[in-house]
Motif scaffolding. Structure first.
Motif, short mmCIF file in Angstrom:
data_model
loop_
_atom_site.label_atom_id
_atom_site.label_comp_id
_atom_site.label_asym_id
_atom_site.label_seq_id
_atom_site.Cartn_x
_atom_site.Cartn_y
_atom_site.Cartn_z
N ILE A 13 0.86 -1.19 0.00
CA ILE A 13 0.00 0.00 0.00
C ILE A 13 0.89 1.23 0.00
CG2 ILE A 13 -1.80 1.24 1.23
CD1 ILE A 13 -2.66 -1.39 2.47
N ARG A 14 0.86 1.96 -1.06
CA ARG A 14 1.70 3.14 -1.18
C ARG A 14 0.90 4.39 -0.83
NH1 ARG A 14 3.99 2.69 -7.14
NH2 ARG A 14 1.77 2.28 -7.48
N SER A 15 1.56 5.34 -0.27
CA SER A 15 0.90 6.59 0.08
C SER A 15 0.60 7.39 -1.18
CB SER A 15 1.80 7.41 1.00
OG SER A 15 3.00 7.77 0.32
N PRO A 16 -0.42 8.27 -1.14
CA PRO A 16 -0.72 9.10 -2.31
C PRO A 16 0.45 9.95 -2.77
CG PRO A 16 -2.52 9.15 -0.72
CD PRO A 16 -1.38 8.44 -0.05
N ALA A 17 1.23 10.44 -1.81
CA ALA A 17 2.38 11.27 -2.19
C ALA A 17 3.42 10.47 -2.96
CB ALA A 17 3.01 11.87 -0.93
N PHE A 19 2.82 7.72 -4.74
CA PHE A 19 2.24 7.41 -6.04
C PHE A 19 2.34 8.60 -6.98
CE2 PHE A 19 -1.45 7.39 -8.89
CZ PHE A 19 -1.25 6.19 -9.54
N PHE A 20 2.04 9.79 -6.48
CA PHE A 20 2.11 11.01 -7.30
C PHE A 20 3.55 11.29 -7.73
CE2 PHE A 20 2.66 15.65 -7.60
CZ PHE A 20 1.75 15.92 -8.61
N ALA A 21 4.50 11.08 -6.82
CA ALA A 21 5.90 11.32 -7.16
C ALA A 21 6.38 10.37 -8.25
CB ALA A 21 6.77 11.18 -5.92
N ASN A 22 5.94 9.11 -8.18
CA ASN A 22 6.32 8.14 -9.21
C ASN A 22 5.74 8.52 -10.57
OD1 ASN A 22 7.77 6.58 -7.41
ND2 ASN A 22 6.04 5.24 -6.91
N ARG A 23 4.47 8.95 -10.57
CA ARG A 23 3.85 9.34 -11.83
C ARG A 23 4.54 10.56 -12.42
NH1 ARG A 23 -1.11 6.77 -12.67
NH2 ARG A 23 -1.00 7.74 -14.73
N VAL A 24 4.88 11.52 -11.57
CA VAL A 24 5.58 12.72 -12.05
C VAL A 24 6.92 12.34 -12.65
CG1 VAL A 24 6.68 14.86 -11.33
CG2 VAL A 24 4.40 14.31 -10.50
N PHE A 25 7.64 11.44 -12.00
CA PHE A 25 8.95 11.02 -12.50
C PHE A 25 8.81 10.31 -13.84
CE2 PHE A 25 12.13 7.65 -12.91
CZ PHE A 25 13.29 8.40 -12.93
N ILE A 26 7.83 9.40 -13.95
CA ILE A 26 7.65 8.64 -15.20
C ILE A 26 7.28 9.56 -16.35
CG2 ILE A 26 6.21 6.90 -16.34
CD1 ILE A 26 6.06 5.44 -13.65
N TYR A 27 6.27 10.40 -16.14
CA TYR A 27 5.83 11.29 -17.21
C TYR A 27 6.87 12.35 -17.53
CZ TYR A 27 1.18 9.25 -17.26
OH TYR A 27 0.12 8.39 -17.40
N GLY A 28 7.62 12.76 -16.51
CA GLY A 28 8.71 13.71 -16.76
C GLY A 28 9.80 13.10 -17.63
#
Length: 305
Positions: A13-17, A19-28
């Motif tokens: 279970i990952r925290s929302p923060a 998860f958001f950081a991973n998505r930002v890194f991937i899309y970046g």
């Protein structure tokens, strides 16, 4: 539930923060890679609208760093103020463009026909020539790409001179077919391997011949792979420069040769070269966008059984 299972579930279970950081890194990272891939195209297109001063000073953003000008397109007779006038340069460009279209489409189509039949035979029948088996024959086809083009320059030059095929479209079509045939065979071999043999056996039981099963059962399923192989072969043929420059002089010159000839006593005409390059990559971009669905299906077919 054991303690270890509970700890494992909690770790999943990952925290929302996070998860958001991973998505930002991937899309970046994807955006950065897309910028690297598309920037040369952007540079080429904008350079076709620059003057000599803008080219030398490295201006990048239209209407901010420089005012767009039709100088590069005007030199080809393709600007709005010269498109309806007589232009020998435009006639030359159209001739070279049609040479590229005819040779690329002709060679790719011929390679798809021959390569599909060869790949189908390698996947459905067992061959044994001396110590060569199916896997050895497939590798032999691919190994032809190891030879650098310069090794084949002199033999092809002498051969084409003897048979009268220098500076002809048919000569380039046959040569380009040999050049892309190994790649087509390997792509189609994977496509046919992903198609169950039971489908053809059922078609044969229903009364179809071998050719009937191939055209009515196998080909519709393998169509995405054929389109992907055709696009890849066409791109390779369209961009080929070495043999086009070596074996042609006036009648059969292609777009890459014309792009490379944009030099003069004053140096390289970057604006004209950029306009030519833009006109050269536009058809491939349009074909890739129009056939994107087939291209993706063809590249991913056979990846998952």
């Amino acid at each position: 539930m054991s303690v270890q299972t509970t700890e494992y579930a909690a770790s999943e279970i990952r925290s929302p923060a996070s998860f958001f950081a991973n998505r930002v890194f991937i899309y970046g990272a994807l955006a950065f890679w897309a910028f690297i891939c598309l920037f040369p195209i952007y540079w080429t297109i904008t350079t076709s609208f620059k003057t000599a001063v803008d080219v030398t000073q490295g201006h990048l953003i239209p209407f901010v760093d420089f005012r767009p000008d039709w100088k590069g397109w005007r030199s080809l007779g393709l600007s709005p103020d010269s498109i309806f006038r007589t232009s020998t340069v435009r006639d030359e460009f159209i001739k070279r463009f049609m040479n590229s279209v005819i040779t690329s489409v002709g060679a790719s189509s011929l390679a798809i026909v021959i390569g599909s039949l060869a790949a189908y035979g390698l996947t459905r029948y067992r061959y044994h020539f001396a110590w060569f088996k199916n896997e050895d024959i497939s590798f032999f086809f691919l190994s032809q790409l190891i030879l650098p083009p310069v090794v084949l320059a002199l033999p092809f030059l002498v051969l084409y001179r003897e048979v009268g095929m220098l500076d002809t479209r048919i000569g380039l079509i046959l040569l380009y077919t040999l050049m892309v045939l190994p790649i087509v065979i390997w792509i189609m071999r994977d496509q046919f391997n992903s198609i169950p043999v039971e489908l053809e056996e059922a078609a044969l039981v229903d009364g179809l011949s071998i050719w009937g099963a191939f055209f009515r059962i196998v080909m519709p399923i393998a169509l995405p792979g054929m389109v992907a192989a055709f696009i890849l072969a066409m791109v390779l043929c369209w961009n080929e420069y070495f043999f086009a420059a070596l074996l042609t002089s006036t009648d059969a010159k292609t777009i890459p040769v014309m792009v490379a000839s944009q030099t003069g006593s004053q140096g390289i005409n970057w604006w004209s070269m950029a306009a030519l390059a833009t006109a050269a990559i536009t058809p491939l971009a349009v074909i890739g966008i129009a056939l994107e669905r087939y291209l993706i299906m063809g590249m991913t077919a056979g990846a998952v059984k």
